[in-house]
Design a protein around this motif. Structure first.
Motif, PDB file in Angstrom:
ATOM      1  N   PRO A 162      50.575  17.852 -55.835  1.00 42.01           N
ATOM      2  CA  PRO A 162      51.083  16.768 -56.688  1.00 42.01           C
ATOM      3  C   PRO A 162      52.587  16.552 -56.575  1.00 42.01           C
ATOM      4  O   PRO A 162      53.092  15.522 -57.028  1.00 42.01           O
ATOM      5  N   SER A 163      53.303  17.483 -55.960  1.00 45.04           N
ATOM      6  CA  SER A 163      54.756  17.312 -55.854  1.00 45.04           C
ATOM      7  C   SER A 163      55.138  16.177 -54.907  1.00 45.04           C
ATOM      8  O   SER A 163      56.294  15.740 -54.913  1.00 45.04           O
ATOM      9  N   VAL A 164      54.201  15.681 -54.095  1.00 46.49           N
ATOM     10  CA  VAL A 164      54.520  14.568 -53.190  1.00 46.49           C
ATOM     11  C   VAL A 164      54.553  13.244 -53.941  1.00 46.49           C
ATOM     12  O   VAL A 164      54.990  12.229 -53.385  1.00 46.49           O
ATOM     13  N   LEU A 165      54.079  13.235 -55.198  1.00 42.41           N
ATOM     14  CA  LEU A 165      53.994  11.995 -55.977  1.00 42.41           C
ATOM     15  C   LEU A 165      55.206  11.814 -56.875  1.00 42.41           C
ATOM     16  O   LEU A 165      55.822  12.776 -57.335  1.00 42.41           O
ATOM     17  N   LYS A 166      55.512  10.554 -57.138  1.00 44.26           N
ATOM     18  CA  LYS A 166      56.462  10.202 -58.183  1.00 44.26           C
ATOM     19  C   LYS A 166      55.986   8.920 -58.847  1.00 44.26           C
ATOM     20  O   LYS A 166      55.203   8.159 -58.275  1.00 44.26           O
ATOM     21  N   THR A 192      55.546  10.234 -51.516  1.00 39.55           N
ATOM     22  CA  THR A 192      56.768  10.403 -50.722  1.00 39.55           C
ATOM     23  C   THR A 192      56.517  11.160 -49.419  1.00 39.55           C
ATOM     24  O   THR A 192      57.467  11.410 -48.672  1.00 39.55           O
ATOM     25  N   SER A 193      55.271  11.520 -49.146  1.00 41.38           N
ATOM     26  CA  SER A 193      54.959  12.288 -47.942  1.00 41.38           C
ATOM     27  C   SER A 193      54.337  11.390 -46.881  1.00 41.38           C
ATOM     28  O   SER A 193      54.197  10.178 -47.066  1.00 41.38           O
ATOM     29  N   ASP A 194      53.928  11.989 -45.764  1.00 41.09           N
ATOM     30  CA  ASP A 194      53.217  11.244 -44.721  1.00 41.09           C
ATOM     31  C   ASP A 194      51.750  11.662 -44.672  1.00 41.09           C
ATOM     32  O   ASP A 194      51.108  11.633 -43.620  1.00 41.09           O
ATOM     33  N   ARG A 195      51.202  12.051 -45.828  1.00 41.10           N
ATOM     34  CA  ARG A 195      49.792  12.378 -45.982  1.00 41.10           C
ATOM     35  C   ARG A 195      49.247  11.630 -47.194  1.00 41.10           C
ATOM     36  O   ARG A 195      49.993  11.350 -48.133  1.00 41.10           O
ATOM     37  N   ILE A 196      47.947  11.308 -47.191  1.00 39.96           N
ATOM     38  CA  ILE A 196      47.384  10.720 -48.398  1.00 39.96           C
ATOM     39  C   ILE A 196      47.226  11.813 -49.450  1.00 39.96           C
ATOM     40  O   ILE A 196      46.970  12.971 -49.131  1.00 39.96           O
ATOM     41  N   PHE A 197      47.415  11.422 -50.715  1.00 41.05           N
ATOM     42  CA  PHE A 197      47.180  12.352 -51.817  1.00 41.05           C
ATOM     43  C   PHE A 197      45.782  12.129 -52.353  1.00 41.05           C
ATOM     44  O   PHE A 197      45.438  11.041 -52.835  1.00 41.05           O
ATOM     45  N   SER A 198      44.944  13.168 -52.264  1.00 41.90           N
ATOM     46  CA  SER A 198      43.587  13.116 -52.779  1.00 41.90           C
ATOM     47  C   SER A 198      43.110  14.550 -52.920  1.00 41.90           C
ATOM     48  O   SER A 198      43.263  15.360 -51.994  1.00 41.90           O
ATOM     49  N   THR A 199      42.529  14.906 -54.063  1.00 39.78           N
ATOM     50  CA  THR A 199      42.104  16.277 -54.300  1.00 39.78           C
ATOM     51  C   THR A 199      40.686  16.506 -53.780  1.00 39.78           C
ATOM     52  O   THR A 199      39.995  15.577 -53.369  1.00 39.78           O
ATOM     53  N   LEU A 271      52.814  11.773 -68.107  1.00 38.47           N
ATOM     54  CA  LEU A 271      52.788  11.518 -66.671  1.00 38.47           C
ATOM     55  C   LEU A 271      53.034  12.823 -65.930  1.00 38.47           C
ATOM     56  O   LEU A 271      54.100  13.436 -66.080  1.00 38.47           O
ATOM     57  N   GLN A 272      52.042  13.243 -65.151  1.00 39.96           N
ATOM     58  CA  GLN A 272      52.175  14.512 -64.443  1.00 39.96           C
ATOM     59  C   GLN A 272      53.225  14.472 -63.326  1.00 39.96           C
ATOM     60  O   GLN A 272      54.002  15.410 -63.185  1.00 39.96           O
ATOM     61  N   PRO A 273      53.299  13.404 -62.509  1.00 41.15           N
ATOM     62  CA  PRO A 273      54.355  13.382 -61.484  1.00 41.15           C
ATOM     63  C   PRO A 273      55.735  13.183 -62.120  1.00 41.15           C
ATOM     64  O   PRO A 273      55.865  12.742 -63.261  1.00 41.15           O
ATOM     65  N   ARG A 274      56.753  13.491 -61.357  1.00 42.50           N
ATOM     66  CA  ARG A 274      58.109  13.205 -61.808  1.00 42.50           C
ATOM     67  C   ARG A 274      58.305  11.704 -61.921  1.00 42.50           C
ATOM     68  O   ARG A 274      57.617  10.911 -61.270  1.00 42.50           O
ATOM     69  N   ILE A 275      59.251  11.316 -62.740  1.00 44.16           N
ATOM     70  CA  ILE A 275      59.582   9.896 -62.916  1.00 44.16           C
ATOM     71  C   ILE A 275      60.924   9.625 -62.248  1.00 44.16           C
ATOM     72  O   ILE A 275      61.911  10.321 -62.521  1.00 44.16           O
ATOM     73  N   ASP A 276      60.939   8.651 -61.378  1.00 46.72           N
ATOM     74  CA  ASP A 276      62.178   8.251 -60.715  1.00 46.72           C
ATOM     75  C   ASP A 276      62.139   6.741 -60.563  1.00 46.72           C
ATOM     76  O   ASP A 276      61.751   6.203 -59.530  1.00 46.72           O
ATOM     77  N   GLY A 277      62.524   6.039 -61.629  1.00 48.66           N
ATOM     78  CA  GLY A 277      62.462   4.594 -61.573  1.00 48.66           C
ATOM     79  C   GLY A 277      62.578   3.958 -62.937  1.00 48.66           C
ATOM     80  O   GLY A 277      63.209   4.505 -63.849  1.00 48.66           O
TER      81      GLY A 277
END
Length: 427
Positions: A162-166, A192-199, A271-277
């Motif tokens: 989840p750290s790849v998300l914001k 923010t990564s070059d992989r899809i996020f999916s659990t 919101l679990q991801p960090r907020i930047d916006g």
């Protein structure tokens, strides 16, 4: 032939489609959200809108045999293509019937489909399914005069980190609805990564959890703006099964009703991801007492928005993962702004009539966009538009009475809205 359900497509909705999405009686939403490439997802309105932009040439042949080619590229740095990769070519007519062809790409990911019937009555896109996740090209309408189509697309490796998300944007709009609040929330996630996020967590058949949102206590979910089938809702938790793709916007847009207590009503969103916006809260009526917090930071009042009856609270924030947005509203509510009752499905649940959209940084839903368009360009012939609007209203009534299935209703409504959009563009 089969009907598409869940294949990845690139959302490219025209803002004119939103102009007629307020026929269910919803107030307009005004918000600013940054723009980048849309997330791959599927909604029948996409193909309806694409078809509406194309008028078949009467002098061109109805159908010719052509070639569809392209290349699959793995967008994850250093990753190779799967050895068993299979490419699908989808040819979709205006009734959303889908013809699927399949082939194997070469070692470089290049593929060719030969002797493909190319018609202006069909949309075409290529796709691949990898571990239950979908990747697809942009859809285009065929042109028999140019029957050679290039439809490349990217695939990505997967991560559940989840750290790849914001979260880059959160928009909340609150309006009175009798003795309750009508709340719309739009959350934009970014990978923010070059992989899809999916659990790996299964959700239903052949679906996997990605991002989640928790509704406030007492909230009654009314529906989603688009692609409702991708969500699973249980115990007030919205689980999105659409992967979060790199270099694309991932919008979760839903609406709910919340009982209102004049002494104080609390809306909380963790919101679990960090907020930047940007975080924005729009409140109507403007004289309600509002306390708006993002973690330990306040959302300052920005004033009443021009041309609307909403007070804006918000700003730009950088906040850690797990931050909770808490909005507390108190004071007396006026009479409802919308006189007509909302249209409900036969089972009593409110269906998602609004189509959310982000174009040029402006997010608008419903009649508010019609007013904006009228201020900048002349309208199409009034009689034709009135006939289409009447047809939409009649269709809504047939669905409300249980005379149409949800699938048939969605297809017909999307086609009517696309026709209305085409009329407006022709002016």
């Amino acid at each position: 032939m089969k009907r598409i359900s869940g294949l990845a497509l690139l959302i490219g909705l025209s803002f004119f489609l939103s102009a007629c999405s307020g026929l269910g009686g919803e107030p307009p939403i005004v918000a600013t959200i940054a723009v980048n490439a849309p997330q791959p997802t599927f909604d029948p309105t996409v193909l309806a809108e694409i078809h509406a932009q194309v008028t078949p040439n009467a002098t061109a042949p109805a159908e010719v045999l052509g070639t569809v080619s392209g290349q699959v590229i793995n967008g994850t740095r250093g990753a190779a293509l799967p050895a068993d990769l299979e490419v699908e070519l989808h040819s979709v007519d205006r009734a959303f019937n889908d013809i699927v062809l399949k082939t194997k790409p070469d070692a470089d990911g290049k593929f060719v489909f030969k002797d493909v019937p190319i018609s202006a009555e069909r949309s075409y896109f290529t796709a691949a399914v990898i571990d239950g996740r979908y990747f697809a090209s942009d859809p285009i309408v065929g042109d028999p005069r140019a029957p050679t189509l290039e439809l490349p697309f990217k695939i990505y490796e997967r991560t559940a980190d989840p750290s790849v998300l914001k979260v880059s944007n959160v928009v909340t709009q609150v309006s009175p609805d009798g003795d309750s609040l009508f709340v719309v929330q739009i959350i934009r996630f970014e990978n923010t990564s070059d992989r899809i996020f999916s659990t790996d967590e299964p959700v239903g058949a052949d679906r996997f959890a990605s991002v989640r949102v928790q509704l406030p206590d007492g909230a009654i979910l009314l529906g989603f703006a688009i692609d409702e089938a991708r969500y699973h809702v249980e115990n007030g938790v919205i689980t999105d099964t659409q992967p979060v793709y790199p270099e694309s916007r991932h919008i979760v847009h839903y609406r709910y009703r919340l009982p209102y207590q004049p002494s104080g009503t609390r809306l909380a969103l963790k919101l679990q991801p960090r907020i930047d916006g940007i975080i924005n809260l729009f409140v109507n009526p403007t004289d309600l007492k509002v306390t708006a917090q993002a973690g330990d930071q306040s959302l300052p009042a920005q004033g009443v928005q021009g041309g609307s009856d909403f007070m804006l609270y918000g700003g730009t924030f950088q906040l850690p993962p797990g931050t909770t947005l808490v909005y507390t509203l108190s004071g007396a509510l006026p009479q409802p702004l919308v006189a007509e009752a909302p249209i409900t499905a036969p089972n009593g649940s409110l269906q998602p009539f609004a189509i959310a959209l982000i174009v040029g940084g402006l997010l608008l839903i419903g009649i508010g966009l019609v007013l904006l368009v009228r201020g900048t360009r002349s309208m199409a012939p009034a009689r034709d538009q009135q006939q289409l609007i009447a047809a939409l209203a009649q269709l809504d009534e047939q669905y409300r009475q249980g005379k149409l299935s949800q699938a048939a209703y969605a297809r017909k409504r999307a086609a009517l809205k696309a026709q209305l959009a085409k009329l407006m563009r022709e002016e």
